[in-house]
Design a protein around this motif. Structure first.
Motif, mmCIF file in Angstrom:
data_model
loop_
_atom_site.group_PDB
_atom_site.id
_atom_site.type_symbol
_atom_site.label_atom_id
_atom_site.label_comp_id
_atom_site.label_asym_id
_atom_site.label_seq_id
_atom_site.Cartn_x
_atom_site.Cartn_y
_atom_site.Cartn_z
ATOM 1 N N VAL A 29 -68.647 44.470 -20.850
ATOM 2 C CA VAL A 29 -67.545 45.114 -21.556
ATOM 3 C C VAL A 29 -66.947 46.227 -20.696
ATOM 4 O O VAL A 29 -67.665 46.928 -19.985
ATOM 5 C CB VAL A 29 -68.033 45.681 -22.912
ATOM 6 N N GLU A 37 -62.802 48.444 -27.396
ATOM 7 C CA GLU A 37 -64.067 48.971 -26.893
ATOM 8 C C GLU A 37 -63.819 50.312 -26.213
ATOM 9 O O GLU A 37 -62.858 50.466 -25.456
ATOM 10 C CB GLU A 37 -64.743 48.019 -25.895
ATOM 11 N N ASP A 49 -64.426 44.827 -30.718
ATOM 12 C CA ASP A 49 -65.213 43.816 -30.012
ATOM 13 C C ASP A 49 -66.713 44.076 -30.136
ATOM 14 O O ASP A 49 -67.513 43.135 -30.226
ATOM 15 C CB ASP A 49 -64.834 43.785 -28.527
ATOM 16 N N TRP A 66 -75.241 45.785 -24.384
ATOM 17 C CA TRP A 66 -73.888 45.976 -23.855
ATOM 18 C C TRP A 66 -73.956 46.536 -22.455
ATOM 19 O O TRP A 66 -74.574 47.571 -22.214
ATOM 20 C CB TRP A 66 -73.089 46.889 -24.780
ATOM 21 N N GLU A 68 -71.709 47.791 -19.244
ATOM 22 C CA GLU A 68 -70.363 48.252 -18.897
ATOM 23 C C GLU A 68 -69.964 47.836 -17.488
ATOM 24 O O GLU A 68 -70.792 47.813 -16.572
ATOM 25 C CB GLU A 68 -70.276 49.765 -19.049
ATOM 26 N N SER A 88 -64.502 41.519 -24.182
ATOM 27 C CA SER A 88 -63.746 42.693 -23.768
ATOM 28 C C SER A 88 -62.245 42.409 -23.800
ATOM 29 O O SER A 88 -61.543 42.661 -22.835
ATOM 30 C CB SER A 88 -64.185 43.128 -22.365
#
Length: 252
Positions: A29, A37, A49, A66, A68, A88
Motif C-alpha cells: 500500500v 489509504e 482500502d 500492511w 508500505e 492501493s
C-alpha cells in the motif's frame, strides 16, 4: 513426508499444483492517498482500502499485514514477493495487466484536475500549454498527462507521492495537479491544505481499480474475488464505503 516432497518437486514445474497457505495476506500500500489509504497519528495505516482489505482477510480467516511502498514500486515489489497483493487504488491498465493479475473490480477511478481558484485552467493541452502539472509517479494520471499533454507543451512533473505534489501546488511551484477525483476531494480540497483550490473542468474517465496479484497466485485471486462478491451482495462493501465518501464508486 512423501507428499511434502512431491509437492515441492511439482511446485517449480506448475504453479498452483499445491495449495498455498493464505492464513496471512500481506497487502502492499502507498499510504499517501487519503481517503483510500493514509497514516493515522499513531502510525497505523487507515482508509477505505484498508477497511476493505481487513474485511477480506476476516472473511478468509486470514491475518492482514500492511506493507508500505511508494506507488511506482508496488508492482516490482509484488513480483519480488515482498507482499502478496496490492490494495492501493490501483487502476487496471493493459500495461499493468502484462505484469500482474487483477481481482474483480472494487471501484471506479475518475480523474480530475485541481488548480488554484481563479486560475481559469481546463484539463486540455491548449489550456495547460506552458503550465506545470504535478502527478504521482507510476499512476494512470502520469501516463495520461505524459501521453496527451506533454507532447503539446505541458510540463508534467512526477512526484514520488501525492503529498509532495500538493506541497508544490500550495507553494506555487505547480499550476495544477492531476489525480483521482475522490482522493483530491476528500484528501485535499476538504482539508485545510486545500483552501483556495478547486476542481477545474470535467472529470476524465480513467478506468476501474482492483487488487493486484501475481499471475501464479490464481488460488488467492479466487478467494479474494469470492470475498469481494460476498461483501457487495450483503451490503458490507457499501457500508464501508460510506464511512469515507458519499457516493458509491462502483456505480458512479
Amino acid at each position: 513426508m512423501k507428499k511434502i516432497f512431491v509437492c515441492i518437486a511439482l511446485a517449480s514445474a506448475a504453479a498452483g499444483v499445491c495449495a498455498k497457505d493464505w492464513t496471512t495476506i500481506r497487502f502492499g500500500v502507498d499510504a499517501t492517498y487519503a481517503p483510500f489509504e493514509s497514516k493515522a497519528a499513531n502510525g497505523d495505516v487507515v482508509g477505505l482500502d484498508i477497511d476493505l482489505g481487513n474485511e477480506i482477510c476476516h472473511r478468509l480467516n486470514a491475518k492482514c499485514v500492511w506493507v508500505e511502498s511508494d506507488f511506482d514500486g508496488l508492482i516490482p515489489a509484488l513480483n519480488a514477493r515482498k507482499f502478496d497483493a496490492v490494495l492501493s487504488s490501483m487502476t487496471i491498465t493493459p500495461q499493468r495487466a502484462e505484469q500482474i493479475a487483477f481481482s474483480d473490480m472494487i471501484y471506479k477511478t475518475p480523474t480530475r484536475l485541481v488548480t488554484r481558484q481563479g486560475a481559469n485552467l481546463q484539463p486540455s493541452p491548449e489550456s495547460l500549454k506552458g503550465k506545470a502539472v504535478g502527478v504521482e509517479q507510476g499512476t494512470i494520471q502520469e501516463t495520461y498527462a505524459k501521453k496527451n499533454w506533454a507532447p503539446k507543451g505541458v510540463q508534467v512533473v512526477a512526484y514520488q507521492n501525492q503529498d509532495q505534489a500538493y506541497a508544490d501546488l500550495i507553494a506555487g511551484r505547480l499550476d495544477a495537479t492531476l489525480q483521482d477525483e475522490v482522493q483530491a476531494d476528500v484528501g485535499f480540497l476538504k482539508t485545510s491544505r486545500g483552501t483556495g483550490f478547486q476542481f477545474s473542468g470535467q472529470e476524465i474517465p480513467t478506468g476501474e481499480a482492483a487488487i493486484g496479484l501475481r499471475k501464479d497466485d490464481a488460488d488467492l485471486k479466487g478467494k479474494i474475488d469470492g470475498a469481494i462478491a460476498a461483501m457487495v451482495r450483503d451490503g458490507t462493501f457499501l457500508k464501508i464505503e460510506k464511512k469515507y465518501i458519499s457516493v458509491d464508486l462502483r456505480t458512479n
